[in-house]
Write an enzyme that holds these catalytic residues in place. Structure first.
Site, PDB file in Angstrom:
ATOM      1  N   LYS A 125      26.025  29.899  19.480  1.00  0.00           N
ATOM      2  CA  LYS A 125      24.433  29.630  18.577  1.00  0.00           C
ATOM      3  C   LYS A 125      24.093  28.513  19.085  1.00  0.00           C
ATOM      4  O   LYS A 125      22.888  28.149  19.441  1.00  0.00           O
ATOM      5  CB  LYS A 125      24.769  30.041  17.329  1.00  0.00           C
ATOM      6  CG  LYS A 125      25.021  31.556  16.697  1.00  0.00           C
ATOM      7  CD  LYS A 125      25.277  31.724  15.489  1.00  0.00           C
ATOM      8  CE  LYS A 125      25.644  32.996  15.103  1.00  0.00           C
ATOM      9  NZ  LYS A 125      26.230  33.386  13.750  1.00  0.00           N
TER      10      LYS A 125
ATOM     11  N   GLN B 225      28.360  30.869   8.292  1.00  0.00           N
ATOM     12  CA  GLN B 225      29.111  31.970   8.965  1.00  0.00           C
ATOM     13  C   GLN B 225      30.169  33.024   8.457  1.00  0.00           C
ATOM     14  O   GLN B 225      30.877  32.279   7.445  1.00  0.00           O
ATOM     15  CB  GLN B 225      29.766  31.250  10.389  1.00  0.00           C
ATOM     16  CG  GLN B 225      30.507  32.249  11.335  1.00  0.00           C
ATOM     17  CD  GLN B 225      29.670  32.875  12.313  1.00  0.00           C
ATOM     18  OE1 GLN B 225      28.448  32.616  12.310  1.00  0.00           O
ATOM     19  NE2 GLN B 225      30.002  34.194  12.647  1.00  0.00           N
TER      20      GLN B 225
ATOM     21  N   ASP C  57      19.409  34.369   8.688  1.00  0.00           N
ATOM     22  CA  ASP C  57      20.292  35.674   8.775  1.00  0.00           C
ATOM     23  C   ASP C  57      19.758  36.973   7.959  1.00  0.00           C
ATOM     24  O   ASP C  57      19.964  37.970   8.510  1.00  0.00           O
ATOM     25  CB  ASP C  57      21.666  35.425   8.014  1.00  0.00           C
ATOM     26  CG  ASP C  57      22.749  35.109   9.009  1.00  0.00           C
ATOM     27  OD1 ASP C  57      22.614  35.423  10.125  1.00  0.00           O
ATOM     28  OD2 ASP C  57      23.675  34.534   8.628  1.00  0.00           O
TER      29      ASP C  57
END
Ligand code: GUN
Length: 285
Positions: A53, A97, A120
């Site tokens: 990422k 994460q 997200d």
């Protein structure tokens, strides 16, 4: 017959090119879209995902910070850090994460993220917005899957779509997106009786369970779209999906390979969501 390969990198490249003018427009206003990723602990797969990422953001000329914490970080300390990032106007997107260490409640942590920075799309406010058909941030993997399906000649409206796996990250949101696009959606899980009876009538089959090669060619409807979200290590040590590519591509019309399929789309849609978060800071009410 051989299925057409839906190449993640090729589709991602197109989307990235389309993003360039939006990035330039923001830069002209002095704004560089900025993501902060929080990684707790040393899960090896998470390390790889987070590095990918970060590298993608930097290559696109965006800003990316990775904050790494030891696995014994307290839930309270993590939430306090997120609250500080919520208040920081130079941060447009915040991503924690997953998975988190066992002593940390992921729902509590996600609930701490400002929904306007939740790139997200996991916050209940964003999950709820998606459910009522007014999405703000769409979770990246399902968002990427929809972009891949758009590249096929299959009409989603009226199609039979079968989703295997009902996670909050992939299964449930992709089911909602397909339903919103007019498909008739069935969500299967590990307890589903006669799974093949469902998969065989799927015009669009999305598999997100994490079981290597569990869907074989004989379970697939001819000419269907097969989207493989699994990333597993097969018995031969090689990366493989939840779909047995060798037999599936003899039957399907389109298939996403592993590697080279859905994976890169997740990061690409994270770019999209972060740029959108930055653009939203310009909206005046
Ligand atoms: N772990 C696996 N996939 C994801 C994802 O899309 N977002 C986050 N935050 N963690 C993940």
């Amino acid at each position: 017959m051989n299925a057409q390969i839906l190449s993640g990198p090729a589709i991602a490249e197109e989307i990235k090119n389309e993003l360039q003018p939006r990035i330039e427009a923001l830069k002209a206003k002095g704004i560089i879209p900025s993501l902060t990723v929080i990684l707790v602990g040393d899960d090896p797969a998470s390390q790889v995902y987070v590095n990918n990422k970060h590298n993608t953001f930097i290559k696109m000329g965006l800003s990316s910070q990775v904050e790494r914490f030891p696995s014994d970080l307290s839930e309270k300390a993590l939430c306090q850090r997120i609250q500080a990032l919520n208040q920081d106007p130079s941060v447009h997107g915040i991503l924690v994460q997953l998975p988190l260490p066992k002593h940390i409640n992921p729902q509590k942590v996600i609930a701490t993220i400002d929904p306007n920075k939740d790139v997200d799309g996991f916050h209940v406010a964003n999950a709820g917005a998606l459910m009522i058909g007014q999405p703000k941030f769409i979770p990246c993997t399902p968002y990427g899957i929809m972009k891949m399906i758009e590249k096929t000649n299959v009409t989603v409206r009226g199609a039979e779509a079968v989703v295997i796996g009902a996670s909050n990250i992939v299964g449930k949101p992709i089911a909602l997106l397909l339903q919103a696009a007019g498909a008739t959606v069935t969500i299967c899980n590990s307890k589903t009786k006669d799974l093949a009876a469902h998969t065989k009538r799927a015009d669009i089959l999305v598999v997100a369970v994490g079981k290597p090669k569990m869907i074989t060619g004989d379970m697939i409807k001819p000419n269907s779209v097969v989207i493989d979200v699994g990333i597993n290590r097969g018995e031969d040590g090689k990366l493989c999906g939840d779909v047995d590519e060798e037999t599936a591509k003899e039957v399907a019309g389109y298939i996403t390979p592993v590697p080279g399929g859905v994976g890169v789309m997740t990061i690409t849609m994270l770019l999209v969501n972060t740029i959108e978060a930055a653009e939203k800071t310009l909206t005046t009410f």
